[in-house]
Scaffold this motif. Sequence first.
Motif, mmCIF file in Angstrom:
data_model
loop_
_atom_site.group_PDB
_atom_site.id
_atom_site.type_symbol
_atom_site.label_atom_id
_atom_site.label_comp_id
_atom_site.label_asym_id
_atom_site.label_seq_id
_atom_site.Cartn_x
_atom_site.Cartn_y
_atom_site.Cartn_z
ATOM 1 N N ASP A 2 53.906 36.945 -3.840
ATOM 2 C CA ASP A 2 53.519 36.220 -2.633
ATOM 3 C C ASP A 2 53.611 34.728 -2.930
ATOM 4 O O ASP A 2 52.885 34.211 -3.781
ATOM 5 N N VAL A 3 54.535 34.038 -2.262
ATOM 6 C CA VAL A 3 54.695 32.589 -2.419
ATOM 7 C C VAL A 3 54.028 31.933 -1.222
ATOM 8 O O VAL A 3 54.316 32.278 -0.077
ATOM 9 N N ILE A 4 53.105 31.000 -1.494
ATOM 10 C CA ILE A 4 52.345 30.363 -0.414
ATOM 11 C C ILE A 4 52.555 28.852 -0.435
ATOM 12 O O ILE A 4 52.897 28.269 -1.457
ATOM 13 N N ARG A 5 52.315 28.267 0.729
ATOM 14 C CA ARG A 5 52.266 26.803 0.850
ATOM 15 C C ARG A 5 50.917 26.464 1.460
ATOM 16 O O ARG A 5 50.586 26.899 2.570
ATOM 17 N N THR A 6 50.131 25.684 0.736
ATOM 18 C CA THR A 6 48.802 25.330 1.214
ATOM 19 C C THR A 6 48.885 24.228 2.263
ATOM 20 O O THR A 6 49.923 23.586 2.425
ATOM 21 N N ASP A 7 47.777 23.987 2.930
ATOM 22 C CA ASP A 7 47.734 22.930 3.936
ATOM 23 C C ASP A 7 47.972 21.545 3.340
ATOM 24 O O ASP A 7 48.408 20.636 4.033
ATOM 25 N N ASP A 8 47.694 21.387 2.033
ATOM 26 C CA ASP A 8 47.948 20.094 1.398
ATOM 27 C C ASP A 8 49.263 20.097 0.598
ATOM 28 O O ASP A 8 49.445 19.314 -0.322
ATOM 29 N N GLN A 24 50.758 22.191 -1.545
ATOM 30 C CA GLN A 24 50.993 22.852 -2.820
ATOM 31 C C GLN A 24 51.772 24.135 -2.559
ATOM 32 O O GLN A 24 51.519 24.828 -1.574
ATOM 33 N N VAL A 25 52.703 24.453 -3.435
ATOM 34 C CA VAL A 25 53.423 25.725 -3.355
ATOM 35 C C VAL A 25 53.050 26.515 -4.598
ATOM 36 O O VAL A 25 53.218 26.037 -5.719
ATOM 37 N N LEU A 26 52.508 27.718 -4.383
ATOM 38 C CA LEU A 26 51.986 28.548 -5.461
ATOM 39 C C LEU A 26 52.500 29.972 -5.299
ATOM 40 O O LEU A 26 52.887 30.372 -4.192
ATOM 41 N N ALA A 27 52.469 30.749 -6.383
ATOM 42 C CA ALA A 27 52.948 32.129 -6.318
ATOM 43 C C ALA A 27 52.034 33.047 -7.120
ATOM 44 O O ALA A 27 51.648 32.722 -8.238
ATOM 45 N N ILE A 28 51.692 34.188 -6.517
ATOM 46 C CA ILE A 28 50.861 35.200 -7.184
ATOM 47 C C ILE A 28 51.452 36.578 -6.919
ATOM 48 O O ILE A 28 52.275 36.755 -6.022
ATOM 49 N N GLY A 29 50.988 37.545 -7.696
ATOM 50 C CA GLY A 29 51.374 38.929 -7.443
ATOM 51 C C GLY A 29 50.993 39.306 -6.025
ATOM 52 O O GLY A 29 49.967 38.865 -5.503
ATOM 53 N N ASN A 30 51.801 40.121 -5.398
ATOM 54 C CA ASN A 30 51.621 40.417 -3.975
ATOM 55 C C ASN A 30 50.752 41.634 -3.697
ATOM 56 O O ASN A 30 50.525 41.979 -2.551
ATOM 57 N N ASP A 53 61.210 25.442 5.410
ATOM 58 C CA ASP A 53 61.172 26.784 6.004
ATOM 59 C C ASP A 53 59.956 27.594 5.566
ATOM 60 O O ASP A 53 59.846 28.767 5.906
ATOM 61 N N LEU A 54 59.071 26.976 4.807
ATOM 62 C CA LEU A 54 57.842 27.642 4.361
ATOM 63 C C LEU A 54 56.665 26.996 5.076
ATOM 64 O O LEU A 54 56.235 25.903 4.712
ATOM 65 N N PRO A 55 56.156 27.635 6.130
ATOM 66 C CA PRO A 55 55.068 27.028 6.912
ATOM 67 C C PRO A 55 53.795 26.834 6.086
ATOM 68 O O PRO A 55 53.470 27.652 5.228
ATOM 69 N N LYS A 56 53.088 25.746 6.354
ATOM 70 C CA LYS A 56 51.806 25.503 5.701
ATOM 71 C C LYS A 56 50.820 26.598 6.083
ATOM 72 O O LYS A 56 50.810 27.070 7.213
ATOM 73 N N GLY A 57 49.996 26.974 5.113
ATOM 74 C CA GLY A 57 48.949 27.963 5.367
ATOM 75 C C GLY A 57 49.462 29.385 5.452
ATOM 76 O O GLY A 57 48.739 30.275 5.891
ATOM 77 N N MET A 58 50.689 29.617 4.998
ATOM 78 C CA MET A 58 51.254 30.961 5.078
ATOM 79 C C MET A 58 51.926 31.312 3.765
ATOM 80 O O MET A 58 52.212 30.453 2.948
ATOM 81 N N GLY A 59 52.189 32.572 3.610
ATOM 82 C CA GLY A 59 52.916 33.041 2.449
ATOM 83 C C GLY A 59 54.063 33.930 2.882
ATOM 84 O O GLY A 59 54.178 34.295 4.044
ATOM 85 N N PHE A 60 54.923 34.247 1.925
ATOM 86 C CA PHE A 60 55.978 35.204 2.207
ATOM 87 C C PHE A 60 56.282 35.992 0.944
ATOM 88 O O PHE A 60 56.026 35.544 -0.176
ATOM 89 N N LYS A 61 56.795 37.171 1.141
ATOM 90 C CA LYS A 61 57.047 38.102 0.055
ATOM 91 C C LYS A 61 58.416 37.861 -0.561
ATOM 92 O O LYS A 61 59.414 37.737 0.143
#
Length: 115
Positions: A30-36, A38-44, A13-21
Motif C-alpha cells: 500500500d503506497v500512500i500520500r499524506t496530506d503533508d 509524504q509518500v510512504l509504503a507498507i504491507g497491504n 496522480d497520487l491523491p493526498k490522503g489516499m493509498g493505492f495497491k
Amino acid sequence: MMSRTVFIRNLADLPKGMGFKVINGDETIDVIRTDDNQVLAIGNVCPGCGFPLSDGWVCGTDVVCAKRNERFNATTGVMTDGGINVDPQILDKHLRVPTYPVKVEDGKVYLTVKH
C-alpha cells in the motif's frame, strides 16, 4: 534476496490522503500520500483480519484498516491503535506490517522492492 527500485506512479496522480495497491510478485504493498505530501509504503495486508489496507484510509502517517479500524504507522509499520477489537490497555505494539523505501524524484514516485 536482491532489491530493485521501480517507478510506480507520477506524484500528481497520487491523491493526498489516499493509498493505492502495488503488486510485487506474491506480495501487495500500500503506497500512500499524506496530506503533508509524504509518500510512504507498507504491507497491504492487515495482520489482524487479512483485509487490504489500501481499502482503508490515511490519517496523518497512519493507515486505517477499513474492516476493523486498526491503525498502522506507515513510517514504522507498528500498530498504533487496535481498532474495535483490541482494548487500548493491551494494545500489542509489536504487531506490525512491513515498510518499504520510497523516494520521489522529479515528480515521480519510486518504490524499492525485493525480487
